[in-house]
Design a protein around this motif. Structure first.
Motif, mmCIF file in Angstrom:
data_model
loop_
_atom_site.group_PDB
_atom_site.id
_atom_site.type_symbol
_atom_site.label_atom_id
_atom_site.label_comp_id
_atom_site.label_asym_id
_atom_site.label_seq_id
_atom_site.Cartn_x
_atom_site.Cartn_y
_atom_site.Cartn_z
ATOM 1 N N ALA A 2 0.938 -1.349 0.120
ATOM 2 C CA ALA A 2 -0.185 -0.090 0.030
ATOM 3 C C ALA A 2 0.911 1.320 -0.199
ATOM 4 O O ALA A 2 2.059 1.262 0.549
ATOM 5 C CB ALA A 2 -0.994 -0.050 1.224
ATOM 6 N N ILE A 3 0.262 2.401 -0.698
ATOM 7 C CA ILE A 3 1.133 3.541 -0.510
ATOM 8 C C ILE A 3 1.116 4.132 0.947
ATOM 9 O O ILE A 3 0.196 3.987 1.645
ATOM 10 C CB ILE A 3 0.301 4.475 -1.554
ATOM 11 C CG1 ILE A 3 0.351 4.373 -2.892
ATOM 12 C CG2 ILE A 3 0.812 6.044 -1.150
ATOM 13 C CD1 ILE A 3 -0.280 4.990 -3.873
ATOM 14 N N LYS A 5 1.102 5.932 4.499
ATOM 15 C CA LYS A 5 0.084 6.836 4.845
ATOM 16 C C LYS A 5 1.024 8.200 5.197
ATOM 17 O O LYS A 5 2.107 8.310 5.481
ATOM 18 C CB LYS A 5 -0.291 6.447 6.451
ATOM 19 C CG LYS A 5 -1.359 5.282 6.656
ATOM 20 C CD LYS A 5 -1.976 5.087 7.650
ATOM 21 C CE LYS A 5 -3.071 4.013 7.907
ATOM 22 N NZ LYS A 5 -3.452 3.678 8.981
ATOM 23 N N ARG A 180 -0.714 10.903 -5.286
ATOM 24 C CA ARG A 180 -1.261 9.873 -4.608
ATOM 25 C C ARG A 180 -2.304 9.085 -5.506
ATOM 26 O O ARG A 180 -2.500 7.987 -5.439
ATOM 27 C CB ARG A 180 -1.819 10.009 -3.117
ATOM 28 C CG ARG A 180 -0.678 10.311 -2.385
ATOM 29 C CD ARG A 180 -1.207 10.820 -0.779
ATOM 30 N NE ARG A 180 -0.162 10.687 0.285
ATOM 31 C CZ ARG A 180 -0.167 9.595 1.046
ATOM 32 N NH1 ARG A 180 -0.829 8.583 0.826
ATOM 33 N NH2 ARG A 180 0.859 9.563 1.895
ATOM 34 N N ALA A 181 -3.244 10.085 -5.917
ATOM 35 C CA ALA A 181 -4.277 9.208 -6.682
ATOM 36 C C ALA A 181 -3.866 8.911 -7.999
ATOM 37 O O ALA A 181 -4.350 7.670 -8.469
ATOM 38 C CB ALA A 181 -5.409 10.381 -7.157
ATOM 39 N N GLU A 184 -2.027 5.188 -6.875
ATOM 40 C CA GLU A 184 -3.166 4.219 -6.358
ATOM 41 C C GLU A 184 -4.120 3.772 -7.845
ATOM 42 O O GLU A 184 -4.394 2.808 -7.836
ATOM 43 C CB GLU A 184 -4.169 5.020 -5.646
ATOM 44 C CG GLU A 184 -3.763 5.304 -4.168
ATOM 45 C CD GLU A 184 -4.446 5.881 -3.210
ATOM 46 O OE1 GLU A 184 -5.537 6.603 -3.725
ATOM 47 O OE2 GLU A 184 -4.014 6.193 -2.058
ATOM 48 N N SER A 185 -4.043 4.560 -8.829
ATOM 49 C CA SER A 185 -4.813 4.336 -9.874
ATOM 50 C C SER A 185 -3.959 3.623 -11.055
ATOM 51 O O SER A 185 -4.333 3.280 -12.083
ATOM 52 C CB SER A 185 -5.552 5.366 -10.706
ATOM 53 O OG SER A 185 -4.815 6.355 -11.237
ATOM 54 N N ASP A 190 2.683 1.224 -6.783
ATOM 55 C CA ASP A 190 2.485 1.234 -5.529
ATOM 56 C C ASP A 190 3.991 1.212 -4.896
ATOM 57 O O ASP A 190 3.996 1.566 -3.583
ATOM 58 C CB ASP A 190 1.571 -0.050 -5.153
ATOM 59 C CG ASP A 190 2.499 -1.386 -5.447
ATOM 60 O OD1 ASP A 190 3.071 -1.295 -6.561
ATOM 61 O OD2 ASP A 190 2.192 -2.211 -4.881
ATOM 62 N N GLY A 284 3.483 10.258 -1.180
ATOM 63 C CA GLY A 284 3.044 8.922 -1.429
ATOM 64 C C GLY A 284 4.058 8.059 -2.068
ATOM 65 O O GLY A 284 3.892 6.949 -2.278
ATOM 66 N N SER A 286 7.116 5.383 -1.451
ATOM 67 C CA SER A 286 7.425 4.276 -0.388
ATOM 68 C C SER A 286 9.035 4.389 -0.172
ATOM 69 O O SER A 286 9.456 3.869 1.072
ATOM 70 C CB SER A 286 7.050 3.167 -1.071
ATOM 71 O OG SER A 286 7.867 2.738 -2.279
#
Length: 509
Positions: A2-3, A5, A180-181, A184-185, A190, A284, A286
């Protein structure tokens, strides 16, 4: 995966928070008694407060939070934060705690409304200690004592009206929410390794970031600074053109995105590296590459490095349990000409190391200065072309000659006439002009002089008071300082010294 937090657990996108009441906030802004026009640095800071890049901050630091950051590198609630984000002003006359004030860009664009919760005069001496132990030559401390106002205003942003206005590279000015969008898309995004830079990128940088992405099974975010960097750095327009070329060089399985970071760097070494990691986590990412001497401004006048080469990596590593982003220490990449490939310096034998070649930043600047060849193994031809357009060889650059001496045997009039004649004798492609104080009275200013120099003009300032030309950005040489003269020198010998100096500097070939 997951990206990550955001820092503090929530992205503080104040623009999104207040979007539905923008008209109401604009009407309120007009009624406010006090409004502050923001400096370039304050605009950078406010933009990252408004878009969530500085999460969990929702305003400029209060006095309590400021003191906590200075003393402990933490906000009062214990959250890790290493750089003081302050709204400095020259006076606070008429302002009071609890009042709402407007924040302007360019004295005409309403950006935000801030509710004051602190007004104080900081101990700048204490603040300066966090940057290279108070070295007054450190860029952050020079700003603190020479430019920053004497008072600080702390407070929350109660009305986020708009992000600061930009007119360039809009497609690359992505906010944390937007990036971030996208991550995620988009399949495969990721895991993202961010690369911080304030300099042009070359093949070694591309190889380094590509390897980093492959090691984590992810993608690359080129995230360069386009706010404020170190004085003398290459302008962001030139750098962005380079980055746009570089992202096309990555293979399909290791894609790269370009997004611009509107941050005002403090050049704060280890503390800044932690700050940069927090910001990339908010965007976003990692993973984040921490380089050798990260955000180090070089050396002071004594030749001492402001920071140790690995201070940044060590400090960030000490906070690894509090950061939701993995750090990749920079691994030096070098070129093996016999094999036509780049390798990590720690992956080859001592014998192979002896065969590697590199071009340092100083060597690159000299190659540009003297119009020398820059090999393709070092940089892409498209990149070199961009650099040469902005940094042409000295024989295609302009210059300014001015005077600072009190030798009454030397006539400025004859020196000026002689210089003009000598320059015209040397070159028919450069425009030459004599300027004096009257030209400044009649409308010329330092920026116009800079423009003349950038347009390859040779200028002579026919005065001994250099006040009017003290803000010239480059290629300004002063007879009596940069070009030393002696009591015995006559006009002819000074002319010879100036011409030899300019030839040595490659202005005439």
């Amino acid at each position: 995966m997951a990206i990550p937090k955001p820092h503090g657990g929530e992205l503080k996108d104040l623009i999104a928070r207040d979007a539905s009441k923008k008209a109401e906030l604009l009407s309120k802004f007009d009624t406010l008694e006090h409004k502050i026009n923001l400096s370039e640095r304050q605009i950078c800071d406010l933009e990252l407060i408004l878009n969530g890049g500085f999460s969990p901050l929702t305003g400029f630091l209060s006095e309590d939070n400021y003191n906590s950051v200075i003393e402990k590198s933490r906000l009062t609630d214990g959250t890790l934060w290493t750089i003081p984000i302050t709204l400095d002003v020259s006076n606070v006359d008429g302002l009071k705690v609890g009042e709402e004030i407007g924040l302007f860009q360019d004295n005409e664009i309403p950006i935000a409304i801030l509710k004051i919760d602190s007004l104080w005069k900081p101990n700048k001496q204490r603040e300066s200690l966090i940057f290279s132990k108070g070295d007054l030559e450190h860029p952050a401390n020079k700003y603190l004592f020479e430019q920053a106002g004497d008072f600080y205003i702390g407070g929350e942003i109660t009305g986020a009206i708009s992000l600061p206005k930009h007119y360039d590279y809009l497609e690359f000015r992505k906010t944390p929410s937007q990036l971030r969008a996208e991550f995620e898309s988009t399949e495969g995004w990721d895991k993202v390794v961010a690369f911080q830079t304030r300099n042009p990128m070359h093949r070694a940088h591309k190889e380094l970031t590509e390897r980093a992405a492959k090691n984590i099974g992810g993608k690359v975010l080129i995230h360069p600074v386009v706010g404020l960097t170190k004085p003398g750095d290459i302008d962001h327009h030139t750098r962005v053109k380079v980055y746009k070329e570089i992202i096309n060089k990555y293979p399909e399985d290791t894609q790269a995105k370009l997004s611009l970071l509107p941050i005002a760097m403090r050049m704060g070494g280890d503390l800044e590296a932690v700050w940069h990691a927090i910001i990339r986590q908010n965007y976003g990412c990692s993973h984040f590459i921490i380089g050798r001497s990260h955000a180090c401004p070089g050396t002071n006048s004594k030749g001492e490095e402001f920071y140790g080469p690995y201070d940044a990596q060590q400090l960030v590593a000490s906070y690894k349990d509090e950061l939701n982003i993995d750090i990749l220490p920079f691994r030096m990449i070098t070129y093996l000409p016999e094999e036509d490939r780049y390798v990590a310096i720690d992956e080859i034998t001592e014998e192979e190391k002896a065969k590697t070649v590199n071009i340092s930043g100083t060597q690159l600047r000299n190659k540009l200065k003297f119009g020398q060849d820059i090999p393709e193994w070092f940089s892409y031809p498209e990149v070199v072309k961009i650099l040469r357009q902005r940094n042409p060889a000295r024989y295609n650059q302009g210059f300014l000659i001015s005077y600072d001496f009190d030798n009454k045997n030397l006539s400025k009039t004859q020196l000026t006439n002689g210089l003009l004649s000598k320059f015209l004798e040397q070159s028919s492609t450069r425009f030459f002009k004599v300027i004096d104080s009257e030209d400044f009275v009649n409308g010329i200013d330092s920026q116009i002089v800079n423009d003349f120099i950038n347009a390859n003009s040779g200028l002579i300032f026919n005065e001994t008071d250099n006040g009017n030309v003290q803000y010239i950005e480059k290629n300004h040489y002063i007879i009596g300082k940069d070009i030393e003269i002696e009591e015995k020198d006559d006009v002819d010998s000074v002319l010879e010294k100036v011409l030899n100096f300019l030839k040595t500097e490659n202005f005439f070939v």
